[in-house]
Structure formats: structure tokens, C-alpha cells
Scaffold this motif. Structure first.
Motif, PDB file in Angstrom:
ATOM      1  N   PHE A   1       0.821  -1.204   0.000  1.00 60.43           N
ATOM      2  CA  PHE A   1       0.000   0.000   0.000  1.00 60.43           C
ATOM      3  C   PHE A   1       0.862   1.264   0.000  1.00 60.43           C
ATOM      4  N   SER A   2       1.957   1.260   0.731  1.00 60.13           N
ATOM      5  CA  SER A   2       2.665   2.510   0.999  1.00 60.13           C
ATOM      6  C   SER A   2       3.803   2.827   0.046  1.00 60.13           C
ATOM      7  N   CYS A   3       4.574   1.819  -0.393  1.00 59.74           N
ATOM      8  CA  CYS A   3       5.820   2.149  -1.093  1.00 59.74           C
ATOM      9  C   CYS A   3       6.226   1.177  -2.186  1.00 59.74           C
ATOM     10  N   ALA A   4       5.361   0.234  -2.576  1.00 60.15           N
ATOM     11  CA  ALA A   4       5.768  -0.789  -3.546  1.00 60.15           C
ATOM     12  C   ALA A   4       6.128  -0.201  -4.903  1.00 60.15           C
ATOM     13  N   GLY A   5       5.467   0.891  -5.295  1.00 61.87           N
ATOM     14  CA  GLY A   5       5.813   1.520  -6.558  1.00 61.87           C
ATOM     15  C   GLY A   5       7.238   2.057  -6.548  1.00 61.87           C
ATOM     16  N   THR A   6       7.588   2.727  -5.468  1.00 63.81           N
ATOM     17  CA  THR A   6       8.946   3.249  -5.331  1.00 63.81           C
ATOM     18  C   THR A   6       9.955   2.118  -5.275  1.00 63.81           C
ATOM     19  N   VAL A   7       9.617   1.058  -4.566  1.00 62.20           N
ATOM     20  CA  VAL A   7      10.496  -0.115  -4.515  1.00 62.20           C
ATOM     21  C   VAL A   7      10.714  -0.676  -5.918  1.00 62.20           C
ATOM     22  N   ALA A   8       9.660  -0.739  -6.730  1.00 61.88           N
ATOM     23  CA  ALA A   8       9.799  -1.222  -8.109  1.00 61.88           C
ATOM     24  C   ALA A   8      10.774  -0.353  -8.895  1.00 61.88           C
ATOM     25  N   LEU A   9      10.703   0.966  -8.712  1.00 67.11           N
ATOM     26  CA  LEU A   9      11.639   1.867  -9.389  1.00 67.11           C
ATOM     27  C   LEU A   9      13.066   1.587  -8.949  1.00 67.11           C
TER      28      LEU A   9
ATOM     29  N   GLU B   1       1.668 -14.791   0.813  1.00 65.71           N
ATOM     30  CA  GLU B   1       1.145 -13.676   0.027  1.00 65.71           C
ATOM     31  C   GLU B   1       2.173 -12.551  -0.075  1.00 65.71           C
ATOM     32  N   GLN B   2       2.859 -12.251   1.039  1.00 64.68           N
ATOM     33  CA  GLN B   2       3.837 -11.169   1.007  1.00 64.68           C
ATOM     34  C   GLN B   2       5.023 -11.509   0.124  1.00 64.68           C
ATOM     35  N   ARG B   3       5.428 -12.751   0.137  1.00 67.81           N
ATOM     36  CA  ARG B   3       6.534 -13.154  -0.743  1.00 67.81           C
ATOM     37  C   ARG B   3       6.144 -12.989  -2.215  1.00 67.81           C
ATOM     38  N   ARG B   4       4.910 -13.373  -2.556  1.00 65.64           N
ATOM     39  CA  ARG B   4       4.453 -13.215  -3.935  1.00 65.64           C
ATOM     40  C   ARG B   4       4.359 -11.734  -4.302  1.00 65.64           C
ATOM     41  N   ALA B   5       3.849 -10.929  -3.374  1.00 67.59           N
ATOM     42  CA  ALA B   5       3.742  -9.483  -3.622  1.00 67.59           C
ATOM     43  C   ALA B   5       5.122  -8.871  -3.825  1.00 67.59           C
ATOM     44  N   ALA B   6       6.069  -9.254  -3.001  1.00 72.92           N
ATOM     45  CA  ALA B   6       7.427  -8.719  -3.109  1.00 72.92           C
ATOM     46  C   ALA B   6       8.040  -9.053  -4.464  1.00 72.92           C
ATOM     47  N   ALA B   7       7.794 -10.263  -4.937  1.00 71.04           N
ATOM     48  CA  ALA B   7       8.352 -10.677  -6.232  1.00 71.04           C
ATOM     49  C   ALA B   7       7.837  -9.806  -7.366  1.00 71.04           C
ATOM     50  N   GLU B   8       6.618  -9.305  -7.247  1.00 69.70           N
ATOM     51  CA  GLU B   8       6.046  -8.465  -8.295  1.00 69.70           C
ATOM     52  C   GLU B   8       6.815  -7.161  -8.476  1.00 69.70           C
ATOM     53  N   VAL B   9       7.511  -6.716  -7.429  1.00 70.20           N
ATOM     54  CA  VAL B   9       8.273  -5.461  -7.527  1.00 70.20           C
ATOM     55  C   VAL B   9       9.777  -5.703  -7.389  1.00 70.20           C
ATOM     56  N   GLY B  10      10.196  -6.934  -7.618  1.00 74.59           N
ATOM     57  CA  GLY B  10      11.622  -7.221  -7.699  1.00 74.59           C
ATOM     58  C   GLY B  10      12.332  -7.486  -6.390  1.00 74.59           C
ATOM     59  N   VAL B  11      11.578  -7.782  -5.331  1.00 74.54           N
ATOM     60  CA  VAL B  11      12.192  -8.058  -4.020  1.00 74.54           C
ATOM     61  C   VAL B  11      12.228  -9.563  -3.795  1.00 74.54           C
TER      62      VAL B  11
ATOM     63  N   PHE C   1       2.841   1.826 -11.843  1.00 72.40           N
ATOM     64  CA  PHE C   1       1.615   1.687 -11.057  1.00 72.40           C
ATOM     65  C   PHE C   1       1.021   0.288 -11.177  1.00 72.40           C
ATOM     66  N   GLU C   2       1.064  -0.299 -12.363  1.00 78.84           N
ATOM     67  CA  GLU C   2       0.492  -1.632 -12.540  1.00 78.84           C
ATOM     68  C   GLU C   2       1.254  -2.674 -11.735  1.00 78.84           C
ATOM     69  N   ARG C   3       2.538  -2.470 -11.544  1.00 80.51           N
ATOM     70  CA  ARG C   3       3.314  -3.405 -10.704  1.00 80.51           C
ATOM     71  C   ARG C   3       2.909  -3.256  -9.238  1.00 80.51           C
ATOM     72  N   LYS C   4       2.634  -2.051  -8.817  1.00 76.53           N
ATOM     73  CA  LYS C   4       2.141  -1.850  -7.450  1.00 76.53           C
ATOM     74  C   LYS C   4       0.813  -2.573  -7.258  1.00 76.53           C
ATOM     75  N   MET C   5      -0.073  -2.446  -8.236  1.00 72.17           N
ATOM     76  CA  MET C   5      -1.371  -3.105  -8.132  1.00 72.17           C
ATOM     77  C   MET C   5      -1.230  -4.623  -8.178  1.00 72.17           C
ATOM     78  N   ALA C   6      -0.285  -5.124  -8.946  1.00 73.60           N
ATOM     79  CA  ALA C   6      -0.036  -6.571  -8.971  1.00 73.60           C
ATOM     80  C   ALA C   6       0.440  -7.053  -7.613  1.00 73.60           C
ATOM     81  N   ALA C   7       1.261  -6.247  -6.950  1.00 70.52           N
ATOM     82  CA  ALA C   7       1.711  -6.604  -5.603  1.00 70.52           C
ATOM     83  C   ALA C   7       0.533  -6.632  -4.639  1.00 70.52           C
ATOM     84  N   LEU C   8      -0.323  -5.641  -4.721  1.00 66.80           N
ATOM     85  CA  LEU C   8      -1.497  -5.615  -3.848  1.00 66.80           C
ATOM     86  C   LEU C   8      -2.424  -6.800  -4.130  1.00 66.80           C
ATOM     87  N   ALA C   9      -2.547  -7.168  -5.380  1.00 67.35           N
ATOM     88  CA  ALA C   9      -3.431  -8.279  -5.746  1.00 67.35           C
ATOM     89  C   ALA C   9      -2.974  -9.605  -5.157  1.00 67.35           C
TER      90      ALA C   9
END
Length: 237
Positions: free
Chosen positions: A20-28, A65-75, A185-193
Motif C-alpha cells: 500500500f505505501s511504497c511498492a511503486g517506489t520499490v519497483a523503481l 502472500e507477502q513473498r508473492r507481492a514482493a516478487a512483483e516489484v523485484g524483491v 503503477f500496474e506493478r504496485k497493483m499486482a503486488a497488492l493483488a
């Protein structure tokens, strides 16, 4: 990305807080080559409306779920401290646990939650969020850099002191630094999903998150149509 650090540590209270808070920035940052580690203080076993599973089953589900979300933004590195969800306190033990990971990861930048209550956004001021933010700030300064703090980290675990240059605070009052996440933004939403146990229908959530990010961008003076996450940057030196 010009301001991407070499290493960053994201310290959050629950699975999904980072998304919710920073996944987009993390993706960058990960796109720019930053090594990002996620540290969750709890396993999120008290979150959601699931009553048919016991706490250990919910915790396992939310960790995955968090591991899958993290993978969406390269973590790739996601860690959990296992403190009790809904009962986090800024204790010396929690400060030590976070300081340990800071010394292990040796990040230039830590992202964490605000220890301040934001009366304009009460949802952001969950007690676990504020306690995590307080403990993380104290782990950054003075604990992680002080060889006399939690001496067992050095004498028994061989973890040398480490000085974090910056803390990026989310979810608090008066953020002043926008991070333009329009292109990810779409990567952030994929992480949230990925947080299926917490989010019933991502298509219903998406307009709300987009509106929120657009409001952040507009308030920061970014051009129309841009989307932004916002932070308060604290320099520790």
C-alpha cells in the motif's frame, strides 16, 4: 533512477503495508539495481475476517502472500520477525531485532512507518504501525550504529555497527517528497493483488488507489495525470 540507493531495507508492521505505501517506489529502485530487503515485524495473523483457520495457518498464508507481492516489484529477500499481530510495542527486544537486520543488510536507506499519529488519516495510524515506526527509528539511531547497543549483536553474532544515511517515512503527517510511480503503477497493483486474503476484489481497489496516488501527485505539484507515493525523508547524520 538517479536517487536509487545500492541497498534499502523496508521495515513494516504487517504483510501488505509495503504494498500500500511504497511498492511503486520499490519497483523503481529494483529496476535501477537496488537490492531491497523487506522486514515484516508480524506475520499478520490478526488481519482480515478469516475465522475458519487458526492463527498459525493465517500467518503462513500471509507470509506466502507477502513473498508473492514482493516478487512483483523485484524483491527476493522477505524476512519476518514474528512479533504478535495487533500487539506490537516499541520494546528494546524489537529495537534489537530490527537493528540486527540493519547490520546484516547494511542499507543506505530504511523505509518505515511513521511513529506519529496522523489525525487526517486514522487508518494509517494503526498502533502496530506507530510502534514499528518508533522501534525502527530507534534501531537506526542510535542502536544499529552504536557498538555498545545490544552488545550481543557484535560480541556473539559478529555484526558490526552500521550507519543508515536516510530514513524514508510513510503514513505520517506532512510528507514532503513525492516519488513518481506512474510508470510502475500496474506493478504496485499486482503486488497488492497478491494479498488475496485481505483484498476481495482488486478491480474495486484499483480506482481508490489510483485516486489516492493522483492526489499525492497533485499536492506535490506534479503534472496532471501523474501518480505518486509520498515520503518524509530524514537524514540521520
Amino acid at each position: 533512477m538517479a536517487d536509487a540507493p545500492e541497498r534499502a531495507l523496508v521495515v513494516m508492521a504487517h504483510p501488505d503495508d509495503a504494498d500500500f505505501s511504497c511498492a511503486g517506489t520499490v519497483a523503481l529502485w529494483t529496476e535501477a539495481g537496488t537490492e531491497v530487503v523487506y522486514l515484516m515485524v508480524t506475520d499478520g495473523e490478526a488481519g482480515g475476517d478469516e475465522l475458519t483457520l487458526d492463527s498459525s495457518e493465517i500467518a503462513a498464508m500471509r507470509r506466502e502472500e507477502q513473498r508473492r507481492a514482493a516478487a512483483e516489484v523485484g524483491v527476493k529477500d522477505v524476512r519476518f520477525l514474528g512479533h504478535p499481530d495487533g500487539r506490537v510495542v516499541s520494546s528494546l527486544d524489537l529495537r534489537r531485532d530490527i537493528a540486527r537486520v540493519i547490520r546484516q543488510v547494511r542499507p543506505e536507506r530504511v523505509v518505515t512507518l511513521s511513529p506519529e499519529r496522523d489525525w487526517d488519516s486514522i487508518a494509517a495510524s494503526h498502533p502496530d504501525h506507530m510502534a514499528t515506526g518508533e522501534a525502527a527509528i530507534n534501531a537506526v539511531f542510535p542502536d544499529a550504529r552504536n557498538p555498545h547497543a545490544h552488545r550481543e549483536l557484535l560480541t556473539e553474532e559478529g555484526l558490526a555497527p552500521w550507519t543508515v544515511a536516510q530514513v524514508w517515512v510513510v503514513g505520517g503527517p506532512k510528507p514532503h517528497h513525492p516519488s513518481d510511480i506512474t510508470d510502475v503503477f500496474e506493478r504496485k497493483m499486482a503486488a497488492l493483488a497478491a494479498h488475496e486474503s485481505q483484498i476481495g476484489d482488486i478491480t474495486e481497489l484499483e480506482p481508490m488507489v489510483r485516486q489516492w496516488m493522483a492526489a499525492n501527485a497533485a499536492e506535490a505539484g506534479l503534472p496532471a495525470g501523474r501518480l505518486a507515493e509520498t515520503f518524509r525523508i530524514v537524514h540521520t547524520a
